[in-house]
Write a protein that holds these residues in place. Structure first.
Motif, mmCIF file in Angstrom:
data_model
loop_
_atom_site.group_PDB
_atom_site.id
_atom_site.type_symbol
_atom_site.label_atom_id
_atom_site.label_comp_id
_atom_site.label_asym_id
_atom_site.label_seq_id
_atom_site.Cartn_x
_atom_site.Cartn_y
_atom_site.Cartn_z
ATOM 1 N N ASN A 172 -118.225 0.314 48.578
ATOM 2 C CA ASN A 172 -119.048 1.516 48.403
ATOM 3 C C ASN A 172 -119.239 2.158 49.779
ATOM 4 O O ASN A 172 -119.767 1.522 50.689
ATOM 5 N N PRO A 173 -118.824 3.426 49.949
ATOM 6 C CA PRO A 173 -118.920 4.040 51.266
ATOM 7 C C PRO A 173 -120.330 4.468 51.661
ATOM 8 O O PRO A 173 -120.546 4.881 52.799
ATOM 9 N N MET A 174 -121.273 4.358 50.759
ATOM 10 C CA MET A 174 -122.646 4.786 51.038
ATOM 11 C C MET A 174 -123.615 3.656 50.696
ATOM 12 O O MET A 174 -123.283 2.756 49.940
ATOM 13 N N ALA B 13 -127.487 9.133 58.871
ATOM 14 C CA ALA B 13 -127.804 7.708 58.986
ATOM 15 C C ALA B 13 -126.530 6.907 59.246
ATOM 16 O O ALA B 13 -125.552 7.051 58.523
ATOM 17 N N PRO B 14 -126.524 6.062 60.283
ATOM 18 C CA PRO B 14 -125.337 5.249 60.547
ATOM 19 C C PRO B 14 -125.197 4.149 59.498
ATOM 20 O O PRO B 14 -126.198 3.694 58.925
ATOM 21 N N PRO B 15 -123.969 3.711 59.235
ATOM 22 C CA PRO B 15 -123.800 2.618 58.263
ATOM 23 C C PRO B 15 -124.335 1.306 58.822
ATOM 24 O O PRO B 15 -124.367 1.102 60.043
ATOM 25 N N LYS B 16 -124.754 0.438 57.931
ATOM 26 C CA LYS B 16 -125.194 -0.894 58.338
ATOM 27 C C LYS B 16 -123.968 -1.666 58.841
ATOM 28 O O LYS B 16 -122.844 -1.412 58.398
ATOM 29 N N PRO B 17 -124.160 -2.589 59.772
ATOM 30 C CA PRO B 17 -123.016 -3.319 60.345
ATOM 31 C C PRO B 17 -122.112 -3.978 59.293
ATOM 32 O O PRO B 17 -120.893 -3.938 59.408
ATOM 33 N N GLU B 18 -122.715 -4.554 58.265
ATOM 34 C CA GLU B 18 -121.894 -5.217 57.240
ATOM 35 C C GLU B 18 -121.090 -4.196 56.429
ATOM 36 O O GLU B 18 -119.954 -4.460 56.039
ATOM 37 N N ALA B 19 -121.654 -3.015 56.191
ATOM 38 C CA ALA B 19 -120.915 -1.959 55.479
ATOM 39 C C ALA B 19 -119.773 -1.446 56.355
ATOM 40 O O ALA B 19 -118.670 -1.191 55.872
ATOM 41 N N TRP B 20 -120.038 -1.300 57.652
ATOM 42 C CA TRP B 20 -119.003 -0.859 58.591
ATOM 43 C C TRP B 20 -117.851 -1.870 58.618
ATOM 44 O O TRP B 20 -116.679 -1.500 58.582
ATOM 45 N N ALA B 21 -118.192 -3.159 58.672
ATOM 46 C CA ALA B 21 -117.174 -4.212 58.703
ATOM 47 C C ALA B 21 -116.337 -4.215 57.420
ATOM 48 O O ALA B 21 -115.116 -4.373 57.473
ATOM 49 N N ALA B 22 -116.999 -4.025 56.276
ATOM 50 C CA ALA B 22 -116.270 -3.998 55.005
ATOM 51 C C ALA B 22 -115.303 -2.820 54.961
ATOM 52 O O ALA B 22 -114.156 -2.949 54.510
#
Length: 125
Positions: free
Chosen positions: A99-101, A17-26
């Motif tokens: 949190n990386p996940m 599953a790819p990370p959500k855009p906001e998680a990727w940005a963080a």
């Protein structure tokens, strides 16, 4: 001191599953902080274990197994290699990491053996 900071896999990371855009940005912002501090030596994310292989050794024998591998919490999803003053600095950086996940996750910090450690281990007592 060099440490490997290990991001443990989760069922979501094993599903690819790819990370959500906001998680990727963080995470990108956190990585930029690490770079600015000059501690990052390497980093990377790993594809799900279904795309991996394992080689088991027993004497001269080798057994090759295809992924996926069970025990998701024992798999690695990603890593950093950092150069830090000490373990306390590494812990400080990890506690600031987003949190990386998407759900509960775990990061492990392991120091590398340095040349002095190996010389001490190999020197006669």
């Amino acid at each position: 001191m060099r440490v490997m900071v290990i991001v443990k896999a989760t069922p979501e990371s094993e599903a690819g599953a790819p990370p959500k855009p906001e998680a990727w940005a963080a995470m990108e912002a956190f990585n930029a902080e690490l770079d600015a501090a000059g501690i990052t030596r390497s980093m990377g994310g790993l594809k799900p274990s279904r795309q991996g292989k394992r080689v088991r050794f027993d004497g001269t024998g080798r057994l090759i197994s295809d992924g996926p591998f069970a025990a998701t919490n024992e798999l690695i999803a990603g890593f950093w290699i950092w150069e830090v003053r000490d373990m306390a600095e590494a812990v400080d950086w990890v506690t600031r990491c987003p949190n990386p996940m998407p759900g509960p996750s775990e990061i492990e910090i392991r120091p590398f053996y340095e040349e002095a450690d190996l010389l001490e281990m190999l020197s006669p007592a």
